[in-house]
Motif scaffolding. Structure first.
Motif, PDB file in Angstrom:
ATOM      1  N   GLU A 197       0.827  -1.218   0.000  1.00 33.51           N
ATOM      2  CA  GLU A 197       0.000   0.000   0.000  1.00 33.51           C
ATOM      3  C   GLU A 197       0.861   1.268   0.000  1.00 33.51           C
ATOM      4  O   GLU A 197       0.645   2.189  -0.785  1.00 33.51           O
ATOM      5  CB  GLU A 197      -0.901   0.038   1.251  1.00 33.51           C
ATOM      6  CG  GLU A 197      -2.060  -0.934   1.193  1.00 33.51           C
ATOM      7  CD  GLU A 197      -2.792  -1.026   2.523  1.00 33.51           C
ATOM      8  OE1 GLU A 197      -3.730  -1.853   2.616  1.00 33.51           O
ATOM      9  OE2 GLU A 197      -2.436  -0.284   3.488  1.00 33.51           O
ATOM     10  N   THR A 244       2.953   1.777  -3.246  1.00 34.47           N
ATOM     11  CA  THR A 244       2.048   2.106  -4.360  1.00 34.47           C
ATOM     12  C   THR A 244       1.565   3.553  -4.258  1.00 34.47           C
ATOM     13  O   THR A 244       1.530   4.283  -5.268  1.00 34.47           O
ATOM     14  CB  THR A 244       0.837   1.143  -4.357  1.00 34.47           C
ATOM     15  OG1 THR A 244       1.325  -0.197  -4.437  1.00 34.47           O
ATOM     16  CG2 THR A 244      -0.110   1.422  -5.518  1.00 34.47           C
ATOM     17  N   ASP A 245       1.207   3.977  -3.055  1.00 33.82           N
ATOM     18  CA  ASP A 245       0.745   5.356  -2.874  1.00 33.82           C
ATOM     19  C   ASP A 245       1.809   6.371  -3.281  1.00 33.82           C
ATOM     20  O   ASP A 245       1.528   7.352  -3.971  1.00 33.82           O
ATOM     21  CB  ASP A 245       0.364   5.596  -1.399  1.00 33.82           C
ATOM     22  CG  ASP A 245      -0.974   4.956  -1.062  1.00 33.82           C
ATOM     23  OD1 ASP A 245      -1.690   4.530  -1.992  1.00 33.82           O
ATOM     24  OD2 ASP A 245      -1.307   4.874   0.140  1.00 33.82           O
ATOM     25  N   ALA A 264       2.241   6.247  -7.166  1.00 32.31           N
ATOM     26  CA  ALA A 264       1.067   6.811  -7.853  1.00 32.31           C
ATOM     27  C   ALA A 264       1.085   8.336  -7.743  1.00 32.31           C
ATOM     28  O   ALA A 264       0.819   9.056  -8.713  1.00 32.31           O
ATOM     29  CB  ALA A 264      -0.216   6.244  -7.248  1.00 32.31           C
ATOM     30  N   ARG A 294      -3.481   4.298  -9.044  1.00 30.00           N
ATOM     31  CA  ARG A 294      -2.851   3.203  -8.298  1.00 30.00           C
ATOM     32  C   ARG A 294      -2.973   1.854  -9.021  1.00 30.00           C
ATOM     33  O   ARG A 294      -2.113   0.988  -8.879  1.00 30.00           O
ATOM     34  CB  ARG A 294      -3.541   3.048  -6.932  1.00 30.00           C
ATOM     35  CG  ARG A 294      -3.205   4.080  -5.902  1.00 30.00           C
ATOM     36  CD  ARG A 294      -4.245   4.111  -4.786  1.00 30.00           C
ATOM     37  NE  ARG A 294      -4.455   2.816  -4.191  1.00 30.00           N
ATOM     38  CZ  ARG A 294      -3.973   2.420  -3.015  1.00 30.00           C
ATOM     39  NH1 ARG A 294      -3.280   3.268  -2.292  1.00 30.00           N
ATOM     40  NH2 ARG A 294      -4.209   1.227  -2.545  1.00 30.00           N
ATOM     41  N   GLY A 309      -2.024  -1.565  -5.321  1.00 23.86           N
ATOM     42  CA  GLY A 309      -1.919  -1.276  -3.889  1.00 23.86           C
ATOM     43  C   GLY A 309      -2.424  -2.391  -2.991  1.00 23.86           C
ATOM     44  O   GLY A 309      -2.428  -2.268  -1.773  1.00 23.86           O
TER      45      GLY A 309
END
Lengths: 68, 68, 68, 68, 68, 68
Positions: free
Chosen positions: C22, C25-26, C29, C36, E55
């Motif tokens: 998470e 990825t955040d 992105a 995402r 994510g």
């Protein structure tokens, strides 16, 4: 989301890169049984002075060949 | 000594690269419970003609989009 | 289709792996300005006898520390 | 067919690249007990603005050092 | 000496791995115009709890799907 | 913070892994002119059924050899 990374020499045309991406994707999609959509490919083009084989630079192997 | 490698498109400014390195390092340091000092990050910028998704070059996907 | 590969030690719980995916990825992105959905993450867990730092195996560095 | 990939800064001469490839190949051939012929090496040269250590870009660490 | 690395899920049989290696090698040999002999392939099999997409862990995406 | 990743077969003892890490680190430290401290090494051990050479699995090449 399988990812295929190809490390090789420069690929001289976009047509050949297209062929590489299509071909590798088809093989992986077929083996995994996945939709082509989730297959990714990365092409890395390496200069002959940054690659070694058998302890020698490809640049040197090429130079020697073209001398003879 | 964890190492994070990010493969993506070109990142157009050093400020964004700074943000990438800071952000990824913070997440990894937090999850591993390590000091930030031992986390390394490598950013790889890939040309759209060297990346494929779903069997097509990103360069071709972009070209098609801008045509329409 | 950016891909983030993290090489580090074993991550002992799925909660921590979730947090890693998470978090990374955040960050990506946000920096790329991408959804995402197209960001992928690979976690590689390495045994301490397969990682070296400063010319020494992490396994040996750990063994020495626990002796003292 | 073992492959060694080295990610580091720019290597400024072909002599040094030669030395890198020869040296890494010798070590790997010796440890694996393989003929040097089947060992491959890839050198990746990374710009200081694409590498982070401890959450900071190498480019920024260098800039700060040269200021003082 | 081009090298192809495929990162994906577990491949359940040696027949499928054989097909993967043959197929990827053929594509690369054809695009590069090289003898198949110098093409290498590495298959990496990743656990669903070590891969993230959008994510989320693949393990979580699978779990959710099988619930419904 | 250079990082060296070696992909090869299983290395059967910690002594050999130690030798690999020491040797590769020495070569890289020498070529880059860096302190050994900032050089990292990752050893990846690959099963013979996950590696292909010349379009064939190493597992198959080995099997054929031991038959003859």
């Amino acid at each position: 989301m399988p990812t295929i990374v190809v490390d090789g020499p420069r690929i001289p045309s976009i047509e050949l890169k297209r062929k590489m991406v299509e071909g590798l994707t088809d093989v992986a999609a077929d083996v995994y049984g996945f939709d082509r959509k989730i297959i990714h490919v990365l092409i890395r083009e390496n200069a002959p002075e940054n690659v070694g084989s058998g302890g020698r630079l490809i640049a040197d192997i090429h130079a020697e060949r073209s001398e003879t």
